[in-house]
Design a protein around this motif. Sequence first.
Motif, PDB file in Angstrom:
ATOM      1  N   CYS A 121      -1.877  -4.608  -5.483  1.00 43.51           N
ATOM      2  CA  CYS A 121      -0.796  -5.544  -5.793  1.00 43.51           C
ATOM      3  C   CYS A 121      -1.329  -6.920  -6.195  1.00 43.51           C
ATOM      4  O   CYS A 121      -0.548  -7.853  -6.386  1.00 43.51           O
ATOM      5  CB  CYS A 121       0.178  -5.659  -4.627  1.00 43.51           C
ATOM      6  SG  CYS A 121      -0.555  -6.051  -3.036  1.00 43.51           S
ATOM      7  N   GLY A 122      -2.633  -7.045  -6.346  1.00 41.58           N
ATOM      8  CA  GLY A 122      -3.200  -8.307  -6.803  1.00 41.58           C
ATOM      9  C   GLY A 122      -4.708  -8.225  -6.904  1.00 41.58           C
ATOM     10  O   GLY A 122      -5.352  -7.514  -6.130  1.00 41.58           O
ATOM     11  N   ALA A 181       3.210 -10.499   4.084  1.00 42.21           N
ATOM     12  CA  ALA A 181       3.087  -9.129   4.595  1.00 42.21           C
ATOM     13  C   ALA A 181       1.703  -8.839   5.163  1.00 42.21           C
ATOM     14  O   ALA A 181       1.449  -7.739   5.653  1.00 42.21           O
ATOM     15  CB  ALA A 181       3.402  -8.133   3.483  1.00 42.21           C
ATOM     16  N   GLN A 182       0.800  -9.817   5.086  1.00 42.90           N
ATOM     17  CA  GLN A 182      -0.563  -9.686   5.595  1.00 42.90           C
ATOM     18  C   GLN A 182      -1.255  -8.447   5.016  1.00 42.90           C
ATOM     19  O   GLN A 182      -1.858  -7.643   5.729  1.00 42.90           O
ATOM     20  CB  GLN A 182      -0.571  -9.657   7.130  1.00 42.90           C
ATOM     21  CG  GLN A 182      -0.042 -10.944   7.746  1.00 42.90           C
ATOM     22  CD  GLN A 182      -0.263 -11.030   9.246  1.00 42.90           C
ATOM     23  OE1 GLN A 182      -0.448 -10.027   9.923  1.00 42.90           O
ATOM     24  NE2 GLN A 182      -0.243 -12.243   9.774  1.00 42.90           N
ATOM     25  N   ASN A 183      -1.175  -8.330   3.694  1.00 41.10           N
ATOM     26  CA  ASN A 183      -1.792  -7.203   3.007  1.00 41.10           C
ATOM     27  C   ASN A 183      -3.302  -7.207   3.171  1.00 41.10           C
ATOM     28  O   ASN A 183      -3.931  -8.261   3.351  1.00 41.10           O
ATOM     29  CB  ASN A 183      -1.452  -7.244   1.514  1.00 41.10           C
ATOM     30  CG  ASN A 183      -0.002  -6.952   1.247  1.00 41.10           C
ATOM     31  OD1 ASN A 183       0.657  -6.270   2.037  1.00 41.10           O
ATOM     32  ND2 ASN A 183       0.528  -7.463   0.143  1.00 41.10           N
ATOM     33  N   SER A 195      -1.548  -2.832  -0.743  1.00 32.92           N
ATOM     34  CA  SER A 195      -0.418  -2.587   0.146  1.00 32.92           C
ATOM     35  C   SER A 195      -0.013  -1.122   0.010  1.00 32.92           C
ATOM     36  O   SER A 195       0.300  -0.668  -1.096  1.00 32.92           O
ATOM     37  CB  SER A 195       0.767  -3.495  -0.211  1.00 32.92           C
ATOM     38  OG  SER A 195       1.875  -3.226   0.627  1.00 32.92           O
ATOM     39  N   GLY A 196      -0.055  -0.391   1.114  1.00 26.92           N
ATOM     40  CA  GLY A 196       0.303   1.016   1.077  1.00 26.92           C
ATOM     41  C   GLY A 196      -0.558   1.835   0.135  1.00 26.92           C
ATOM     42  O   GLY A 196      -0.092   2.801  -0.471  1.00 26.92           O
ATOM     43  N   LEU A 246     -10.710  -7.463   5.815  1.00 27.62           N
ATOM     44  CA  LEU A 246      -9.966  -8.686   5.574  1.00 27.62           C
ATOM     45  C   LEU A 246      -8.491  -8.391   5.334  1.00 27.62           C
ATOM     46  O   LEU A 246      -8.129  -7.324   4.828  1.00 27.62           O
ATOM     47  CB  LEU A 246     -10.520  -9.421   4.347  1.00 27.62           C
ATOM     48  CG  LEU A 246     -11.995  -9.813   4.352  1.00 27.62           C
ATOM     49  CD1 LEU A 246     -12.376 -10.387   2.999  1.00 27.62           C
ATOM     50  CD2 LEU A 246     -12.285 -10.822   5.455  1.00 27.62           C
ATOM     51  N   ARG A 247      -7.656  -9.356   5.671  1.00 32.89           N
ATOM     52  CA  ARG A 247      -6.242  -9.286   5.292  1.00 32.89           C
ATOM     53  C   ARG A 247      -5.718 -10.700   5.124  1.00 32.89           C
ATOM     54  O   ARG A 247      -6.275 -11.665   5.679  1.00 32.89           O
ATOM     55  CB  ARG A 247      -5.414  -8.515   6.318  1.00 32.89           C
ATOM     56  CG  ARG A 247      -5.380  -9.115   7.720  1.00 32.89           C
ATOM     57  CD  ARG A 247      -4.598  -8.206   8.660  1.00 32.89           C
ATOM     58  NE  ARG A 247      -4.692  -8.626  10.039  1.00 32.89           N
ATOM     59  CZ  ARG A 247      -3.853  -9.476  10.634  1.00 32.89           C
ATOM     60  NH1 ARG A 247      -2.856 -10.009   9.945  1.00 32.89           N
ATOM     61  NH2 ARG A 247      -4.005  -9.810  11.909  1.00 32.89           N
TER      62      ARG A 247
END
Length: 318
Positions: free
Chosen positions: A100-101, A66-68, A95-96, A60-61
């Motif tokens: 981030c959430g 940024a379509q994380n 992300s990377g 999923l993204r």
Amino acid sequence: MTSKPITIEVFHAADVTVVEGVLIGEPISFADELVLDDVYALAGSAKAQKLAVLAEDDGLRLAAGAQNALHLDCCLTLMAPDGSSHDMLVLVEESGGMVCGIYVMPLGDLTATQPYRLVGIARQTATRRFAEAAVGSFARGTRITMGDGQMRAVDTLAPGDLILTRDAGKQPLRLVTQSTLRATGRFAPVVITKGALHNDANLVLRPDHRLFVYQRADLLGAGRAEVLVKAIQLVDDVQVVRRTGGFIDYFQLVFDDHHIIYAEGIAAESYLVDATSRHALPQGTSPHRHRPHMDYDVQDSLIDAQTAVSLLRRASTA
């Protein structure tokens, strides 16, 4: 295979915190950081957030920004004071390689400020439960038109039965699956009452299930005659309503391809096997190929729920 975005409703992890137990004051988190028997509560000020999500073969993204990547961490089971159980999914935005959430997606209703005791943590079922939550399906008792013109209840159908399709004549069912969900929140069924769309009986289905409508006049302003409309887009609280409370059995009809079939006389889609929904089916089930009618979705911005039913009823009348 890339699917169209699906919309899910989530809360930020910070909205669901421990009010009693080992991790008191801490927000809900990954499975490895949770402690069974801790008691959680949803903040009174919490508001559900809608996330547009893309499901692809590799996961999923998010569909925006940024379509994380969005990782399904686990499925949690919580117990309310009355002994009822409530499930929720924990999703982690990355992300990377960094978090981030963190979000929670209730599979039903959560009452703000009410205490819920954590009684189960399942890592292996999260993907399947997400797939079950993301697709449309018919309620028990829904009558489906067969290849010979007869109508049979969806819960009596079996693989090999010939079903009448709008686009390909008689087609054999490959699989019939069932899921039982709480009839609350986003899973509360939509009831298209008798006569609303020329149906002879109530049609009860999942809110995201799409109906196929041929407009003799483009009263929706969709720019085409043929449209696919989600049941939830038709709710006007008069002819099309939500039914809440208790549990509901949903049935999914799977063919070799995605088809338009007839339920209570209304043209509706069969189960669409895509990168998301295939996880709710037996291993090895292949995604459906693209069919032209898959592009007929009516966007929410084009439809006014207060007038949609009457518009579609008039548009589909000879």
